[in-house]
Design a protein around this motif. Sequence first.
Motif, mmCIF file in Angstrom:
data_model
loop_
_atom_site.group_PDB
_atom_site.id
_atom_site.type_symbol
_atom_site.label_atom_id
_atom_site.label_comp_id
_atom_site.label_asym_id
_atom_site.label_seq_id
_atom_site.Cartn_x
_atom_site.Cartn_y
_atom_site.Cartn_z
ATOM 1 N N LEU A 54 115.624 10.506 -17.252
ATOM 2 C CA LEU A 54 116.309 11.214 -18.346
ATOM 3 C C LEU A 54 115.954 10.602 -19.697
ATOM 4 O O LEU A 54 115.634 11.308 -20.656
ATOM 5 C CB LEU A 54 117.822 11.120 -18.155
ATOM 6 N N ARG A 55 116.029 9.270 -19.758
ATOM 7 C CA ARG A 55 115.787 8.591 -21.037
ATOM 8 C C ARG A 55 114.324 8.705 -21.465
ATOM 9 O O ARG A 55 113.999 8.560 -22.630
ATOM 10 C CB ARG A 55 116.191 7.113 -20.939
ATOM 11 N N ALA B 273 122.093 -0.888 -15.727
ATOM 12 C CA ALA B 273 122.488 0.436 -16.209
ATOM 13 C C ALA B 273 122.453 0.496 -17.736
ATOM 14 O O ALA B 273 121.956 1.476 -18.323
ATOM 15 C CB ALA B 273 123.891 0.768 -15.692
ATOM 16 N N MET B 274 122.954 -0.564 -18.367
ATOM 17 C CA MET B 274 122.997 -0.545 -19.831
ATOM 18 C C MET B 274 121.588 -0.665 -20.420
ATOM 19 O O MET B 274 121.278 -0.039 -21.437
ATOM 20 C CB MET B 274 123.900 -1.682 -20.359
ATOM 21 N N GLU B 275 120.744 -1.448 -19.747
ATOM 22 C CA GLU B 275 119.354 -1.550 -20.219
ATOM 23 C C GLU B 275 118.648 -0.206 -20.147
ATOM 24 O O GLU B 275 117.827 0.132 -20.997
ATOM 25 C CB GLU B 275 118.577 -2.559 -19.350
ATOM 26 N N LEU B 276 118.959 0.543 -19.089
ATOM 27 C CA LEU B 276 118.309 1.848 -18.921
ATOM 28 C C LEU B 276 118.883 2.899 -19.861
ATOM 29 O O LEU B 276 118.321 3.988 -19.980
ATOM 30 C CB LEU B 276 118.453 2.317 -17.462
ATOM 31 N N GLY B 277 120.007 2.568 -20.489
ATOM 32 C CA GLY B 277 120.546 3.499 -21.490
ATOM 33 C C GLY B 277 121.780 4.251 -21.052
ATOM 34 O O GLY B 277 122.077 5.325 -21.603
ATOM 35 N N SER C 112 112.605 11.446 -21.134
ATOM 36 C CA SER C 112 112.288 12.847 -21.488
ATOM 37 C C SER C 112 112.776 13.138 -22.906
ATOM 38 O O SER C 112 113.811 12.632 -23.335
ATOM 39 C CB SER C 112 112.953 13.799 -20.484
ATOM 40 N N ASP C 113 112.036 13.977 -23.614
ATOM 41 C CA ASP C 113 112.427 14.303 -24.996
ATOM 42 C C ASP C 113 113.749 15.066 -25.032
ATOM 43 O O ASP C 113 114.602 14.819 -25.872
ATOM 44 C CB ASP C 113 111.340 15.176 -25.642
ATOM 45 N N ALA C 114 113.931 15.957 -24.055
ATOM 46 C CA ALA C 114 115.093 16.842 -24.102
ATOM 47 C C ALA C 114 116.410 16.109 -23.841
ATOM 48 O O ALA C 114 117.451 16.486 -24.379
ATOM 49 C CB ALA C 114 114.912 17.971 -23.075
ATOM 50 N N HIS C 115 116.354 15.031 -22.998
ATOM 51 C CA HIS C 115 117.626 14.422 -22.570
ATOM 52 C C HIS C 115 117.740 12.935 -22.910
ATOM 53 O O HIS C 115 118.583 12.249 -22.350
ATOM 54 C CB HIS C 115 117.788 14.591 -21.048
ATOM 55 N N ALA C 116 116.907 12.495 -23.848
ATOM 56 C CA ALA C 116 116.895 11.063 -24.167
ATOM 57 C C ALA C 116 118.257 10.589 -24.675
ATOM 58 O O ALA C 116 118.637 9.437 -24.452
ATOM 59 C CB ALA C 116 115.820 10.772 -25.203
ATOM 60 N N ASP C 117 119.019 11.446 -25.320
ATOM 61 C CA ASP C 117 120.309 11.023 -25.890
ATOM 62 C C ASP C 117 121.512 11.586 -25.140
ATOM 63 O O ASP C 117 122.649 11.475 -25.598
ATOM 64 C CB ASP C 117 120.390 11.478 -27.362
ATOM 65 N N MET C 118 121.278 12.210 -23.991
ATOM 66 C CA MET C 118 122.395 12.824 -23.258
ATOM 67 C C MET C 118 123.384 11.748 -22.783
ATOM 68 O O MET C 118 122.980 10.762 -22.180
ATOM 69 C CB MET C 118 121.840 13.592 -22.054
ATOM 70 N N PRO C 119 124.698 11.926 -23.080
ATOM 71 C CA PRO C 119 125.679 10.940 -22.611
ATOM 72 C C PRO C 119 125.731 10.877 -21.076
ATOM 73 O O PRO C 119 125.842 11.919 -20.439
ATOM 74 C CB PRO C 119 127.003 11.462 -23.172
ATOM 75 N N VAL C 120 125.635 9.677 -20.550
ATOM 76 C CA VAL C 120 125.635 9.494 -19.092
ATOM 77 C C VAL C 120 126.654 8.424 -18.704
ATOM 78 O O VAL C 120 126.632 7.314 -19.254
ATOM 79 C CB VAL C 120 124.237 9.085 -18.577
ATOM 80 N N MET C 121 127.552 8.783 -17.786
ATOM 81 C CA MET C 121 128.508 7.793 -17.256
ATOM 82 C C MET C 121 128.048 7.411 -15.851
ATOM 83 O O MET C 121 127.987 8.262 -14.968
ATOM 84 C CB MET C 121 129.914 8.397 -17.171
ATOM 85 N N MET C 122 127.715 6.137 -15.676
ATOM 86 C CA MET C 122 127.304 5.664 -14.342
ATOM 87 C C MET C 122 128.557 5.356 -13.527
ATOM 88 O O MET C 122 129.451 4.642 -13.987
ATOM 89 C CB MET C 122 126.456 4.393 -14.437
ATOM 90 N N LEU C 123 128.591 5.888 -12.311
ATOM 91 C CA LEU C 123 129.694 5.605 -11.380
ATOM 92 C C LEU C 123 129.113 4.806 -10.222
ATOM 93 O O LEU C 123 128.149 5.257 -9.597
ATOM 94 C CB LEU C 123 130.262 6.909 -10.813
ATOM 95 N N THR C 124 129.694 3.650 -9.960
ATOM 96 C CA THR C 124 129.104 2.878 -8.862
ATOM 97 C C THR C 124 130.110 2.012 -8.140
ATOM 98 O O THR C 124 131.086 1.536 -8.728
ATOM 99 C CB THR C 124 127.950 1.992 -9.385
ATOM 100 N N ALA C 125 129.829 1.827 -6.852
ATOM 101 C CA ALA C 125 130.618 0.871 -6.059
ATOM 102 C C ALA C 125 129.973 -0.506 -6.134
ATOM 103 O O ALA C 125 130.471 -1.455 -5.558
ATOM 104 C CB ALA C 125 130.695 1.346 -4.614
ATOM 105 N N LYS C 126 128.821 -0.573 -6.786
ATOM 106 C CA LYS C 126 128.146 -1.863 -6.963
ATOM 107 C C LYS C 126 128.580 -2.416 -8.320
ATOM 108 O O LYS C 126 128.037 -2.049 -9.346
ATOM 109 C CB LYS C 126 126.633 -1.675 -6.939
ATOM 110 N N GLY C 127 129.566 -3.281 -8.292
ATOM 111 C CA GLY C 127 130.145 -3.745 -9.548
ATOM 112 C C GLY C 127 129.541 -5.016 -10.100
ATOM 113 O O GLY C 127 130.002 -5.562 -11.097
ATOM 114 N N GLN C 128 128.486 -5.511 -9.436
ATOM 115 C CA GLN C 128 127.918 -6.778 -9.885
ATOM 116 C C GLN C 128 127.376 -6.660 -11.311
ATOM 117 O O GLN C 128 126.916 -5.598 -11.709
ATOM 118 C CB GLN C 128 126.776 -7.230 -8.970
#
Lengths: 127, 443
Positions: A67-68, A93-97, A70-86
């Motif tokens: 997503l990040r 996730a934050m590095e990837l945007g 691609s030109d069309a969705h580089a700024d699309m808000p994304v909420m990551m949901l995970t059971a991996k809380g480490q």
Amino acid sequence: MKRVLIVEDEANIVESLIFLLERDGFEVATVADGAAALDRIAAFNPDVVLLDVMLPSLSGFDILNQLRGSDAHADMPVMMLTAKGQSKDRDRAMELGATVFVTKPFSNAEIVAHVRQMVGQEKADGG
Amino acid sequence: MRGSFAGLRIRERRRALGLSQTALAERAGISPSYLNLIEHNKRGIAGKVLLSLARELDLPPSALSKEAELSLIGDLRQAAADMPVDQAEADVTEEFVSRYPGWARLVNTLHGQVRAQRTAIDALSDRLTHDPFLQTTLHEVLTRITAVHSTVEILATVPDIPDDQRARFLRNVNDESARLANVARELTQYFDDAVEQDQPTTLPDEEVERFFAQRQNRVPELEAEAADTSTITELLQASELRGEEARRRAQTRLSAYLEEARALPLEPFQAAARKTGYDVAALARQFGQPIPMILRRLSRLQRRGGAGPLFGLVSINAAGHLAERIALPGFPIPRHGAACALWPVYQSLAQPGRTERHIVDLATGGRFITLTHANYADSGTVGLPGPLTSTMLIVDAGDAAGTALTTGLAENTPAVAAGTGCRICPRPACASRAEPAIMTAQI
């Protein structure tokens, strides 16, 4: 009406999220498979994506990365949901945007508040 | 310094029993002046004298045997090196062992248990962090709880849920609860199975070492002409080896032992060894076997009537891991961690196929002759080397004098000034020192 796409393969979690977000005035679509998520995003053009990390065929990290890139969705808000809380998963996730990183189990109010914030409204406006 | 502990113990035990030197000497069948020399460590004891003194002092012979004591001293120095923060008085280890052998053995046993438990904790920690089952199960638990939590929160806080939706939510909660119960059962079963596996509390290498040490590194059952692989199976079944890995390693070593015993039968080999003056090259030619096998076989020979050299042996893999250790009095071999980098067994890795001989002066005062030979096993694949092993035979220079082991060795041949391992070696200026010593005084 603001649009939310839920990318999650756990049907019962999806059902709760649909109920909550539709009740709050969002138009909600879902997709359970990682590989199909990018096409669904292109077709549905959501305002926010709720993205699980552990998905069949393509991980949430991979989807976010594409997503990040691609030109069309580089700024699309994304909420990551995970059971991996480490912390390393959060960092990745934050590095990837990712816009927001939420660990399971989450509270419903937390999810709704984040979605509202990401679409730039305190309360979904219904259109 | 070798043999300096039995004297003190004999004196203290004699006094505790209220015996004069003359009385004890008479009972043991030796002269009082000779006993005096023994008590002041001017003479070593062995054989009949050792047995009779032990009998008269009501001590097991091993209590006066320097081999057992030297091994214990080496282990305690290692214990002190492993826990330097405790500031053990490592330079008086010999005296400690001599005066308080029971306490010394207790300390050594406790140290062994601490090490084994640390290893077990590390293994459990690794398991919790990396075990695929636990990782998957934790993810499953979090996922199910998320579904239940989110659904129940809706049911509890939203008043106007349509009936059909409410019914679906209740069904979802029911399904998720059932899945959670299954996960809980699987998790319980998993830990029950782990307990039933009866994990050993010592390291596999240590179990195998103990197995061979208890037999003084000799396995008479495998020396018999009729011995075969079923003999190994019987030995393992009757053994106290508990861990699966320890049994596997012991089986590998016993199989190699059996192969050596068949290729070099004990009686003819011992006779040939004596006849050639322990000439390893001549023995290799005579029996048509490789030098490393000759070195290992020599380490199985026992003294007869106190005659002939006694051998120790070390073999390592290409990474320096000690694969086999047969201790020799005065030449301690570290049980854990790295040995002295100056040991010729390490140098030999760089020269596979060559048999080298060295004089080694240990920091503890002994002089030894070593014979080393490294060789590759066949990998069975063109272009890939098999495992590389270096083997070192060790013999006291005094024992080796007059045999082929020292033939042609010039008196001015430089000796390797080695130790046991850096942490328990008192040579401060050693160029090969890798870490500080815990002792500064001469051992």
